[in-house]
Design a protein around this motif. Structure first.
Motif, PDB file in Angstrom:
ATOM      1  N   UNK A  72     -18.709  46.265  -4.189  1.00 48.87           N
ATOM      2  CA  UNK A  72     -19.329  47.597  -4.258  1.00 48.87           C
ATOM      3  C   UNK A  72     -19.451  48.275  -2.901  1.00 48.87           C
ATOM      4  N   UNK A  73     -19.318  47.505  -1.827  1.00 47.74           N
ATOM      5  CA  UNK A  73     -19.389  48.090  -0.490  1.00 47.74           C
ATOM      6  C   UNK A  73     -18.083  48.781  -0.102  1.00 47.74           C
ATOM      7  N   UNK A  74     -17.025  48.514  -0.851  1.00 49.91           N
ATOM      8  CA  UNK A  74     -15.726  49.076  -0.509  1.00 49.91           C
ATOM      9  C   UNK A  74     -15.499  50.378  -1.281  1.00 49.91           C
ATOM     10  N   UNK A  75     -14.766  51.273  -0.654  1.00 55.55           N
ATOM     11  CA  UNK A  75     -14.468  52.564  -1.277  1.00 55.55           C
ATOM     12  C   UNK A  75     -13.446  52.367  -2.389  1.00 55.55           C
ATOM     13  N   UNK A  76     -13.649  53.038  -3.486  1.00 59.80           N
ATOM     14  CA  UNK A  76     -12.759  52.940  -4.642  1.00 59.80           C
ATOM     15  C   UNK A  76     -11.371  53.473  -4.281  1.00 59.80           C
TER      16      UNK A  76
END
Length: 241
Positions: free
Chosen positions: A188-192
């Motif tokens: 969830x910390x990474x950009x989609x």
């Protein structure tokens, strides 16, 4: 002398990896898939295989095998060119690479003994941000096990029917990223990677993962040869951020 010894040792390990890759059962089909994609697009252009996110060949057996695959691919592409008596400089096939984790040993091995030009960050960024391959150069993006944001940068810059038709990507299957986000298994910390996810619905992907048959486990897991055949921008899927 110590540096030279380390460079020589690394070069020898890469040569052994090249031997392993040449003998691997999956390689002929994988290389043929890339070659067919190249020949369908190149015209009279030179071809650059751009290796991104490789890791350190001096430190990683997987990185050495992935580099070995790139070398075998380039050799095969050059072999087809050399059979043509009308070959000109516009039909060259070259190998280039960039990874910020490259050490001095890595760069010397790549540049001096394995005919792979290591790029500066600025030169790499020019390739990443280009809207398509150049008029005199077709780029094959070889991106083994890259992070989603790096694939996203490349796909986003080429988000048009014309540019995607010229795009060849050898790396992790885009559908894998789409599956991770649908299942909410992504960090969830990474950009989609929204463009990669959208592209997964229109990509032609040929899986070349050797499974557990290759000597270095995981070096090529989830690796696909991916191309696009989109007729117009109206056929592009919606990108959901």
């Amino acid at each position: 002398e110590a540096l030279a010894a380390r460079v020589e040792a690394c070069a020898m390990r890469i040569e052994r990896a090249v031997g392993d890759v040449r003998e691997a059962q999956f390689v002929d089909a994988a290389v043929e898939a890339v070659r067919a994609a190249v020949e369908a697009r190149r015209g009279e252009r030179r071809v650059t295989t751009l290796v991104l996110g490789l890791g350190s060949p001096a430190a990683s057996a997987a990185a050495r095998c992935q580099l070995a695959f790139a070398k075998v691919l380039v050799e095969r592409l050059r072999g087809n060119v050399e059979e043509d008596d009308t070959t000109t400089s516009t039909r060259e096939v070259t190998l280039k690479s960039y990874d910020p984790c490259f050490t001095v040993v890595d760069e010397k091995v790549l540049d001096e003994t394995h005919a792979c030009e290591t790029l500066t960050r600025e030169a790499c960024d020019e390739y990443l941000s280009a809207s398509t391959s150049g008029k005199d150069e077709l780029v094959v993006f070889y991106m083994p096990h890259c992070e989603g944001h790096l694939y996203e940068s490349v796909v986003r810059a080429r988000w048009s029917a014309e540019a995607l038709a010229d795009f060849i990507c050898v790396g992790n299957t885009f559908e894998t990223y789409a599956d991770r986000w649908r299942a909410k298994n992504a960090d969830p910390e990474k950009k989609r990677p929204s463009h990669v996810i959208a592209a997964s619905s229109i990509v032609h992907a040929r899986l070349v993962d050797p499974g557990d048959t290759f000597v270095v486990q995981g070096a090529f897991n989830d690796t696909s040869v991916q191309t696009f055949d989109v007729k117009s921008d109206d056929d592009l899927p919606e990108v959901t951020e």
